[in-house]
Design a protein around this motif. Structure first.
Motif, PDB file in Angstrom:
ATOM      1  N   ARG A  23     -28.007  -0.681   5.323  1.00 18.93           N
ATOM      2  CA  ARG A  23     -27.330   0.537   4.873  1.00 18.93           C
ATOM      3  C   ARG A  23     -26.876   1.379   6.054  1.00 18.93           C
ATOM      4  O   ARG A  23     -25.794   1.958   6.040  1.00 18.93           O
ATOM      5  CB  ARG A  23     -28.274   1.336   3.964  1.00 18.93           C
ATOM      6  N   GLN A  24     -27.704   1.469   7.096  1.00 18.98           N
ATOM      7  CA  GLN A  24     -27.311   2.223   8.278  1.00 18.98           C
ATOM      8  C   GLN A  24     -26.094   1.593   8.955  1.00 18.98           C
ATOM      9  O   GLN A  24     -25.170   2.298   9.367  1.00 18.98           O
ATOM     10  CB  GLN A  24     -28.490   2.298   9.252  1.00 18.98           C
ATOM     11  N   ASP A  25     -26.093   0.262   9.049  1.00 23.46           N
ATOM     12  CA  ASP A  25     -24.941  -0.409   9.658  1.00 23.46           C
ATOM     13  C   ASP A  25     -23.680  -0.178   8.846  1.00 23.46           C
ATOM     14  O   ASP A  25     -22.603   0.060   9.401  1.00 23.46           O
ATOM     15  CB  ASP A  25     -25.218  -1.910   9.789  1.00 23.46           C
ATOM     16  N   TRP A  26     -23.795  -0.256   7.514  1.00 21.92           N
ATOM     17  CA  TRP A  26     -22.617  -0.052   6.675  1.00 21.92           C
ATOM     18  C   TRP A  26     -22.145   1.395   6.733  1.00 21.92           C
ATOM     19  O   TRP A  26     -20.940   1.651   6.695  1.00 21.92           O
ATOM     20  CB  TRP A  26     -22.934  -0.465   5.245  1.00 21.92           C
ATOM     21  N   PHE A  27     -23.090   2.335   6.799  1.00 17.20           N
ATOM     22  CA  PHE A  27     -22.691   3.740   6.925  1.00 17.20           C
ATOM     23  C   PHE A  27     -21.972   3.965   8.247  1.00 17.20           C
ATOM     24  O   PHE A  27     -20.953   4.670   8.303  1.00 17.20           O
ATOM     25  CB  PHE A  27     -23.927   4.645   6.826  1.00 17.20           C
ATOM     26  N   ARG A  28     -22.488   3.369   9.312  1.00 19.44           N
ATOM     27  CA  ARG A  28     -21.819   3.496  10.604  1.00 19.44           C
ATOM     28  C   ARG A  28     -20.434   2.856  10.561  1.00 19.44           C
ATOM     29  O   ARG A  28     -19.468   3.391  11.109  1.00 19.44           O
ATOM     30  CB  ARG A  28     -22.679   2.866  11.695  1.00 19.44           C
ATOM     31  N   LEU A  29     -20.326   1.713   9.896  1.00 19.32           N
ATOM     32  CA  LEU A  29     -19.030   1.054   9.763  1.00 19.32           C
ATOM     33  C   LEU A  29     -18.058   1.925   8.975  1.00 19.32           C
ATOM     34  O   LEU A  29     -16.896   2.093   9.370  1.00 19.32           O
ATOM     35  CB  LEU A  29     -19.210  -0.294   9.068  1.00 19.32           C
ATOM     36  N   TYR A  30     -18.526   2.492   7.865  1.00 21.75           N
ATOM     37  CA  TYR A  30     -17.643   3.303   7.021  1.00 21.75           C
ATOM     38  C   TYR A  30     -17.190   4.558   7.754  1.00 21.75           C
ATOM     39  O   TYR A  30     -15.998   4.915   7.727  1.00 21.75           O
ATOM     40  CB  TYR A  30     -18.376   3.668   5.735  1.00 21.75           C
ATOM     41  N   ALA A  31     -18.131   5.231   8.416  1.00 22.81           N
ATOM     42  CA  ALA A  31     -17.767   6.442   9.163  1.00 22.81           C
ATOM     43  C   ALA A  31     -16.806   6.112  10.304  1.00 22.81           C
ATOM     44  O   ALA A  31     -15.832   6.842  10.549  1.00 22.81           O
ATOM     45  CB  ALA A  31     -19.030   7.119   9.697  1.00 22.81           C
ATOM     46  N   GLY A  32     -17.076   5.011  10.999  1.00 23.25           N
ATOM     47  CA  GLY A  32     -16.187   4.620  12.088  1.00 23.25           C
ATOM     48  C   GLY A  32     -14.797   4.261  11.595  1.00 23.25           C
ATOM     49  O   GLY A  32     -13.792   4.638  12.218  1.00 23.25           O
ATOM     50  N   CYS A  33     -14.699   3.546  10.464  1.00 22.97           N
ATOM     51  CA  CYS A  33     -13.392   3.188   9.913  1.00 22.97           C
ATOM     52  C   CYS A  33     -12.626   4.425   9.467  1.00 22.97           C
ATOM     53  O   CYS A  33     -11.401   4.520   9.676  1.00 22.97           O
ATOM     54  CB  CYS A  33     -13.559   2.221   8.745  1.00 22.97           C
ATOM     55  N   MET A  34     -13.315   5.385   8.864  1.00 22.29           N
ATOM     56  CA  MET A  34     -12.638   6.612   8.445  1.00 22.29           C
ATOM     57  C   MET A  34     -12.119   7.382   9.655  1.00 22.29           C
ATOM     58  O   MET A  34     -10.993   7.916   9.637  1.00 22.29           O
ATOM     59  CB  MET A  34     -13.589   7.475   7.624  1.00 22.29           C
ATOM     60  N   PHE A  35     -12.915   7.453  10.710  1.00 18.96           N
ATOM     61  CA  PHE A  35     -12.467   8.155  11.915  1.00 18.96           C
ATOM     62  C   PHE A  35     -11.268   7.444  12.535  1.00 18.96           C
ATOM     63  O   PHE A  35     -10.301   8.091  12.977  1.00 18.96           O
ATOM     64  CB  PHE A  35     -13.623   8.229  12.919  1.00 18.96           C
ATOM     65  N   LEU A  36     -11.306   6.113  12.562  1.00 20.46           N
ATOM     66  CA  LEU A  36     -10.193   5.365  13.130  1.00 20.46           C
ATOM     67  C   LEU A  36      -8.922   5.552  12.301  1.00 20.46           C
ATOM     68  O   LEU A  36      -7.827   5.735  12.859  1.00 20.46           O
ATOM     69  CB  LEU A  36     -10.568   3.886  13.208  1.00 20.46           C
ATOM     70  N   LEU A  37      -9.047   5.538  10.967  1.00 17.52           N
ATOM     71  CA  LEU A  37      -7.878   5.738  10.117  1.00 17.52           C
ATOM     72  C   LEU A  37      -7.287   7.126  10.314  1.00 17.52           C
ATOM     73  O   LEU A  37      -6.056   7.295  10.368  1.00 17.52           O
ATOM     74  CB  LEU A  37      -8.259   5.537   8.649  1.00 17.52           C
ATOM     75  N   GLY A  38      -8.151   8.138  10.432  1.00 15.04           N
ATOM     76  CA  GLY A  38      -7.652   9.491  10.662  1.00 15.04           C
ATOM     77  C   GLY A  38      -6.883   9.600  11.968  1.00 15.04           C
ATOM     78  O   GLY A  38      -5.808  10.215  12.031  1.00 15.04           O
ATOM     79  N   CYS A  39      -7.411   9.001  13.014  1.00 13.54           N
ATOM     80  CA  CYS A  39      -6.730   9.041  14.314  1.00 13.54           C
ATOM     81  C   CYS A  39      -5.404   8.283  14.265  1.00 13.54           C
ATOM     82  O   CYS A  39      -4.409   8.711  14.867  1.00 13.54           O
ATOM     83  CB  CYS A  39      -7.635   8.456  15.397  1.00 13.54           C
ATOM     84  N   GLN A  40      -5.373   7.155  13.555  1.00 12.44           N
ATOM     85  CA  GLN A  40      -4.139   6.388  13.464  1.00 12.44           C
ATOM     86  C   GLN A  40      -3.043   7.174  12.763  1.00 12.44           C
ATOM     87  O   GLN A  40      -1.881   7.177  13.185  1.00 12.44           O
ATOM     88  CB  GLN A  40      -4.393   5.073  12.727  1.00 12.44           C
TER      89      GLN A  40
END
Length: 650
Positions: A23-40
């Motif tokens: 769950r921690q890995d998936w939360f980190r993945l989800y948060a990281g993907c959201m941050f990357l999408l926002g920056c893009q």
């Protein structure tokens, strides 16, 4: 505490600990993907607030400006289609790093185009190429994030995709504000245009080092390419393998995953048709190996060869009729979902090339920072509304009819927001009445209209993805292809939007409103500099010659009113189309492909034909098995055979 201690000491505690890590890995993945999408999306949207007016000062045609702004999403729509194959080859993390590392220097070159090119023709071409190749590179990390979110959070895919759209919305809101802020920061006119591109290019550079911290290098449901057999590395197609198997029946048979990979190169429909046959044949092969573990080696070898041949024949029979029998995931419902994605981004994208021409002209004459604030405020409000609507999305995600009704409501709200922003009048569309739906000279109307537009766009995109994924089989590669298509449609709509907006603006423009410094004396003697943007310096205004071509007062048929009115009516019209589709439940197909679940006569006939051809494959396999057993001088009762006709027909 005692219960926690006892669970920790047991195997259940270890299992719970592993689940917590996942769950921690998936939360980190989800948060990281959201941050990357926002920056893009911030990188995409940063020129929106200042570039249209800058291009107008250079003498660019409105269509040229729209084409330049459309180049970035156009590159994204093309590159996102090949992103799944790139991910399949090099992995998710490597794909993101590749796209970001190449994208950063391209974005930095945006601000230096006026310095390296002379003439508007050369500048227009360079602006387009820079934006286009930046979009092609930017699509790789963006599509990867959408694919990872869709595959890792299947149980809550609707809420997960709402979060992804929220990140895109926030990024699109921050981008214009960043661009306008860095544009107005330097005093040197040349560096005003150079600085935004350099500042924004820092985001993909930082993301290149951040991606390995939250994303593993996965390959869409397959192992690392280095561990794959040579048949998969060489892209051996199913037909080539069949031909080789006919010539050499004792040739090694690839694993089930390898067979699926081979079939995928022949198309999604082919893969869907062959998957049940591959699974059934491999189950028979596994049973044969387990059942024949102790008999003589000659018998085991003959049975294994026969089982391999049975798998080949069953696969061949399934694929020979797969294109005409097995239904594709592209139903009318999925087509409407993709159309909703494309149209929504296209309608909102019409403002990229024209909104600043509305707000920087009389009677408002707003600064670049004030124009970007309208984007930011409306986008943040829309993002907040989307968070509140997540429970509704989770409730309706399994019902295609309800999803269409939610999307229709969003288009209706968005269309009404455009009509207020225009403001709508009969004169804009060629009528005689000059009365408007809202005051044209009031800045207080702009923010509610933009907020309605954002809220409508958010609602319109809430249930599109879950509605589209209802009919998609559980296959990692196919889901990635569908998600990439969804991302491509969104990017394509964003590319069409500026072109559509510029074309409609030019087509409806009969009156030119005074813009920026032209709205002040001496061009417009009745206007006062104190009433408008403070960044318009008096010495710049005094150097401008009076312009007799522009109007110092707002008038209908100025281009934007007709454009926004038509866009609003188009949104409301499409909402009615979705309502009709929801009433008649258009395009919804039955997911199961068995005769028990299919009630339509045509579907029953197709299912029967599938069974007949599968039985034919099983009979051929059985005959081949008998022949090989006879050649090995071994007799066996039919009831002892683990690979039967019924198993193959399954």
């Amino acid at each position: 505490h005692d219960l926690h201690r006892r669970c920790t000491d047991s195997g259940m505690g270890k299992l719970m600990a592993v689940g917590s890590i996942i769950r921690q890995d998936w939360f980190r993945l989800y948060a990281g993907c959201m941050f990357l999408l926002g920056c893009q999306y911030a990188t995409n949207a940063f020129p929106v607030s200042f570039f249209p007016a800058f291009a107008d000062d250079l003498g660019f045609h409105s269509m040229t400006t729209g084409l330049i702004l459309a180049a970035y999403p156009l590159g994204m729509s093309i590159s996102s289609q090949v992103a799944p194959l790139i991910i399949w080859r090099i992995g998710t993390r490597n794909t993101c790093v590749l796209g970001l590392s190449v994208m950063a220097p391209i974005i930095a070159c945006f601000g230096f185009v006026p310095d390296v090119a002379d003439g508007n023709d050369a500048r227009g071409v360079l602006f387009f190429l820079v934006q286009f190749f930046a979009g092609m590179c930017g699509a790789l990390p963006e599509t990867t994030c959408h694919i990872m979110i869709g595959s890792k959070f299947k149980e809550h895919s609707a809420a997960a995709m709402v979060g992804a759209n929220l990140a895109c919305t926030v990024g699109a809101a921050i981008g214009p504000l960043l661009g306008a802020s860095f544009y107005e920061l330097p005093s040197d006119e040349a560096w005003q245009f150079r600085l935004p591109g350099l500042a924004v290019a820092a985001m993909p550079v930082l993301l290149t080092f951040a991606v390995p911290c939250f994303m593993a290098n996965e390959h869409l449901g397959r192992d690392d390419p280095a561990d794959q057999p040579e048949t998969t590395k060489k892209k051996v197609t199913w037909k080539q393998w069949f031909d080789e198997a006919r010539l050499d029946p004792f040739a090694p048979m690839p694993k089930e995953q390898d067979l699926q990979d081979m079939v995928r190169w022949g198309g999604d429909q082919l893969g869907m048709a062959a998957r049940p046959a591959v699974a059934a044949a491999n189950r028979g092969l596994a049973n044969a190996r387990a059942f024949l573990a102790t008999p003589p080696s000659e018998f085991a070898a003959a049975a294994e060869v026969a089982a391999r041949k049975a798998a080949c024949l069953a696969l061949e029979e399934a694929t020979s009729c797969g294109a005409s029998i097995c239904p594709s995931w592209m139903t009318c419902s999925v087509f409407l979902a993709l159309a909703s994605t494309l149209l929504g981004s296209a309608l909102v994208g019409t403002l990229d090339s024209t909104l600043s021409l509305r707000l920087a002209a009389v009677p408002l004459v707003l600064c670049y920072t004030q124009i970007s604030t309208t984007w930011t405020v409306s986008s943040f409000v829309g993002a907040g509304i989307s968070l509140l609507l997540i429970p509704i999305t989770e409730r309706v995600k399994d019902n295609s009819r309800k999803c269409k009704l939610v999307t229709a409501f969003g288009y209706f709200v968005m269309g009404f927001g455009f009509l207020i922003l225009a403001p709508m009048s009969a004169a804009a569309l060629g009528g005689s009445s000059t009365s408007t739906l809202a005051p044209a000279d009031s800045a207080a109307v702009i923010y509610p209209a933009m907020i309605l537009k954002s809220i409508g766009n958010v609602i319109a995109q809430l249930c599109v993805y879950p509605d589209m994924m209802l009919n998609v089989p559980d296959d990692a590669f196919l889901e990635a292809r569908v998600t990439a298509t969804y991302s491509a449609m969104y990017s394509l709509g964003w590319a069409v939007g500026p072109l559509l907006g510029s074309g409609l603006y030019v087509g409806f423009a009969s009156v030119e409103l005074c813009l920026n410094e032209d709205a002040l004396p001496p061009s417009c003697p009745n206007n006062s500099a104190a009433d408008f943007c403070s960044s318009l310096e008096a010495d710049e205004v005094s150097r401008n010659a009076p312009s007799a071509a522009c109007s110092c007062e707002w008038q209908p048929k100025n281009g934007f009113d007709g454009e926004a009115t038509l866009v609003g009516l188009l949104g409301i019209g499409y909402a009615l189309v979705l309502v009709v589709a929801a009433i008649f439940n258009v395009g919804v197909k039955l997911v199961a492909a068995t005769t028990e679940d299919l009630t339509e006569p045509t579907a029953v006939r197709r299912a029967s034909l599938t069974k007949v051809r599968a039985d034919k494959g099983g009979q051929l396999a059985m005959a081949d098995l008998k022949r090989r057993l006879k050649r090995a001088e071994i007799t066996i009762d039919r009831s002892m055979l683990p690979v039967t006709v019924s198993t193959t027909a399954e």
